[in-house]
Design an enzyme around this catalytic site. Sequence first.
Site, PDB file in Angstrom:
ATOM      1  N   LYS C  76      43.436  35.240  44.639  1.00 61.89           N
ATOM      2  CA  LYS C  76      42.988  36.373  43.822  1.00 61.89           C
ATOM      3  C   LYS C  76      42.862  37.569  44.756  1.00 61.89           C
ATOM      4  O   LYS C  76      42.396  37.427  45.897  1.00 61.89           O
ATOM      5  CB  LYS C  76      41.631  36.032  43.206  1.00 61.89           C
ATOM      6  CG  LYS C  76      41.034  37.119  42.328  1.00 61.89           C
ATOM      7  CD  LYS C  76      39.785  36.594  41.614  1.00 61.89           C
ATOM      8  CE  LYS C  76      39.207  37.657  40.692  1.00 61.89           C
ATOM      9  NZ  LYS C  76      38.043  37.157  39.949  1.00 61.89           N
ATOM     10  N   SER C 151      37.718  37.736  35.044  1.00 60.68           N
ATOM     11  CA  SER C 151      38.527  38.670  35.799  1.00 60.68           C
ATOM     12  C   SER C 151      39.669  38.000  36.579  1.00 60.68           C
ATOM     13  O   SER C 151      40.548  38.714  37.066  1.00 60.68           O
ATOM     14  CB  SER C 151      37.646  39.436  36.790  1.00 60.68           C
ATOM     15  OG  SER C 151      37.035  38.558  37.681  1.00 60.68           O
ATOM     16  N   SER C 175      34.271  34.369  35.329  1.00 60.70           N
ATOM     17  CA  SER C 175      35.627  34.822  35.629  1.00 60.70           C
ATOM     18  C   SER C 175      36.617  33.796  36.137  1.00 60.70           C
ATOM     19  O   SER C 175      37.776  34.140  36.328  1.00 60.70           O
ATOM     20  CB  SER C 175      35.562  35.973  36.633  1.00 60.70           C
ATOM     21  OG  SER C 175      34.940  37.082  36.014  1.00 60.70           O
TER      22      SER C 175
END
Lengths: 481, 164, 485
Positions: C76, C151, C175
Amino acid sequence: MQWETVIGLEIHAQLSTKSKIFSGSSTTFGAEPNTQASLIDLGMPGVLPVVNQEAVRMAVKFGLAIDAHIGQRNVFARKNYFYPDLPKGYQISQMELPIVGKGYLDITLDDGTVKRIGITRAHLEEDAGKSLHEDFHGMTGIDLNRAGTPLLEIVSEPDIRSAKEAVAYVKAIHALVRYLGICDGNMNEGSLRCDCNVSVRPKGQAEFGTRAEIKNVNSFRFIEKAINYEVQRQIELIEDGGKVIQETRLYDPNKDQTRSMRSKEEANDYRYFPDPDLLPVVIEDSFLEETRGLLPELPQQKRERFERDFGLSTYDATVLSASREMADYFEQVQHVSGDAKLAANWVMGELSSLLNKQDLDIVDSPVSAEHLGGMILRIKDNTISGKIAKMVFEAMAAGEGSADEIIEKKGLKQVTDTGAIESMLGEVLAANAAQVEQYRASDEAKRGKMFGFFVGQAMKASKGKANPQQVNELLKKKLEG
Amino acid sequence: MASDTLMKRVGKIAADSNNGRDFGQGSDVLDCSFLWPFMAFLNAVLDRSRAVTRLSALFYGQADFLENLMALERSDVEKIAHLARLGLNEADIERTTGTLNDILGLIDHMQAVNTDHVEPLAHPLEAVQRLRPDEVTETNQRDAYQTIAPAVENGLFLVPKVIE
Amino acid sequence: MHMLTLAEISRALSAKEFSAEELTRVLLTRIAQVDPQLNSFITVTEAQAIEQAKAADQRRAQGETGALLGAPIAHKDLFCTQGVRTSCGSKMLDNFIAPYNATVVQKLADAGVVSLGKLNMDEFAMGSANESSHYGPVRNPWDTSRIPGGSSGGSAAAVAARLVPAATGTDTGGSIRQPAALTNLTGLKPTYGRISRWGMIAYASSLDQGGMLARNAEDCALLLQAMAGFDPKDSTSVDQPVDDYLASLEKPLAGLRIGLPKEYFGEGLDSRIADLTLKAVEELKKLGATVKEISLPNMQHAIPAYYVIAPAEASSNLSRYDGVRFGYRCEDPADLTDLYKRSRAEGFGDEVRRRIMVGTYALSAGYYDAYYLKAQRIRRLIKNDFMAAFNEVDVILGPTTPSVAWKLGEKNNDPVAEYLMDIYTITANLAGVPGLSMPAGFVDGLPVGVQLLAPYFQEGRLLNIAHQYQKATDWHTKAPTGFLE
């Protein structure tokens, strides 16, 4: 209208840890810009602080030395504001739960009285970087070497009532932190910084007046001048019908004035909250006791001991205990010579002069405590007179060896043999027969000066080596006839 | 009850994309008491016109409810933006004021909870700070770190001149 | 090759069925072909990936045998990767080349993984739909007109589309778990403090936790084994020994006590999601678990508490983005204030600016007690609820999200609507307990996940339960059509 001054001081002491409070960067002064600024100090994305144990230890030492309550569970909080020398946009400090709580420090005023100044609290925080405003074509340069250096912010109660008291307090803090070995107290380098909160009120009024804060006053002299100016300014302002505004001011030493800091806006909302990247610092009783064991004898205790055990005056004891190095030196001299009073005189007199002249600290004294002590021994056993001792001292300062070595080499031994002195005096009087007659013919009053003349001649004749006391006695006898 | 009807309405509006199927057609009405306060705010959020909101609120007997919204004025928003150093323009301030008030209304629901004698929990696991030894472990990395700086000269970070 | 799970890849590499380099090249080609439809990658590190693959092959040739040696993953874009852009999905860090590696990145690199690139995400991890990224929204491989969740939306989409077998993510309010649920993946948020936050760019410090998304529990366990552990550089990292997650996968579930909070199942929860959740419960009962109803009475207050605490911490954490030492700087700043205000207004997107404002307000003078402290008190109530529940049961089960993936653009300009979607996941972050989401079925062709929560440091148990469930069911094996070649 009688006015009373009320002063509270906030002193920031840079702790002399090797590394910064939240990062492993060096804290050495004077490095090239940004060469001691790690990822953490630069506030890079993703970095996290970890607390330096020695900073905690030093704060606790201070707390114990001022007999304060120690915050055994203390919390770091973020003080949020924007400024280029503050890389994270917040300073890690302590708010509601500081590491040191209420304590006090006794200070000795000029007249010898002792006053107790309350200390509200002391807390740990990180220092900001430096802004350099010299010309970078209209820009300001930021150096973050200093960012993250540990500070101990020491807040006094508003117990101080004059500029002189303020200076005495700052000096006492200065001495104490150096004693404890937690701060080098170098105000030129910014190791110790002082903010003065000053207000005035009509004598007898219980409420405090509005205070102004004079930031970053960095010498004892300036502290006194800045406060005096500010007090005057406030009194005049009020007497003219004005009101003192709570604001931040700067002291300008060139103009000897304080002026308002234009750029600082109205009360910044710092939005303090506990730093979520740090956990509460818990100080176990064992850590506390361990730290207590590491405390040196404190200035106050030392002063009292000097007065008590050595019979020194409060003034002398205070001067000699002003710094640990000075006290240690003096005690060594006393130990070697066995005479505290002489030791005190020589350290506070000749030695201090020498150090001042050569701009040296006592730790770099060209005359070691052992040598000075040895010399005093020779004064005491009458090997040399006080006057000769001065010569010996100078020779020691020039690196010519110990007192004994110098006395030997230069043949400075005092002449104490009565017979030798008598015969020398006999020669002197014979050589100055006219003056002798004059002396015998004059009255008491005039004799005093003439006596000095004969003493001088005797000293010259003996090349200063005749024991002055004996010269005096014998000369008197001879002159009486 | 008026709130049930409101909830059905809100549920329909708030229906997410279960392929166009709204909650109302399901066998159950979206009436979870825990979601009620939030759904009510969806109403305010989705309907941009305050007048319409007030009307439907009145119709559904929710007048005083909406009046209790924490109301930020434009000047409050400007102050907050300044504290946070966010440069908002006219249009931003308009938009933001409305949205912030919606969010604050959501947050205000906390006030209904009794938290007397409850200590704040700052860290989930309530551990204590580890102290590290006082050692210099960092070396000079200025060049590496300054390659990504916007403006640097003589090793210093440059910013517009700061007046003291 | 791209259809293999991480564990299968690990075994294949070990058996020398193919090399890490071959596999890496295959995946890089796929990414180039397929990702334009999904936008899951912000940066593809082609050259570095091949270097890393070669190095892994070299290590294997010299006799090393680690489970992750040569395994391809992606990070990420919130984890600092030295020498590689680390953007957090934001214009503010578009030009930020990280000068160091996050601990997570370093640990995985030491284990020999090959990182294919940096994955798209909601800007600064603020969002549940991955629509707020400066680099454009990410699309759900199950229906590209829909969001993948957020997210960690890029992580979810990339793994679901078989572009990488697994990816790292972070979870502050859900997330990892929520996007996993919306894309038919298994996602784990470990106990707070289990994985180091050094180099994991902060959103809300007391809530953020690193984790992973993968196709099954076994893959998650493989990654967790390498990622977990005490880090002296992170004061909030916990000095607790790391369990053997792989060994505990096989433990039988007999005697497992599952709690179902009655508050989760208010009469109105979409019945189809409720059904699937209860079906999952039945499966677990077949495996030996017992179920009882429990209560988490303060659950409903979690959302307002979270939306005070997270923005408050974020408002402070994001103050360092000021255009001075790195990141975006506005053109020709007139003075210092202009530098700050314009760099930040231009560098940050709407949602980030919104949350900074909320957070600033919640901490400001006069509001701190009513907002921040109040939220922290509610936080304790929520933790107490869990502690009480875990006295009666071993794990808590429920739906991960109240809905399936919604359409792109649907909840735009409705932040509150989006916030509500975190209702099931948020409590775990406030209390710091570990949580896992695993696939449990489909509603109208869209994935549904169920969530398991456990006491502190029992992520091993969560993985164990999920693994046993995944041996008995096959939801997790389904892949989105259109992304199978």
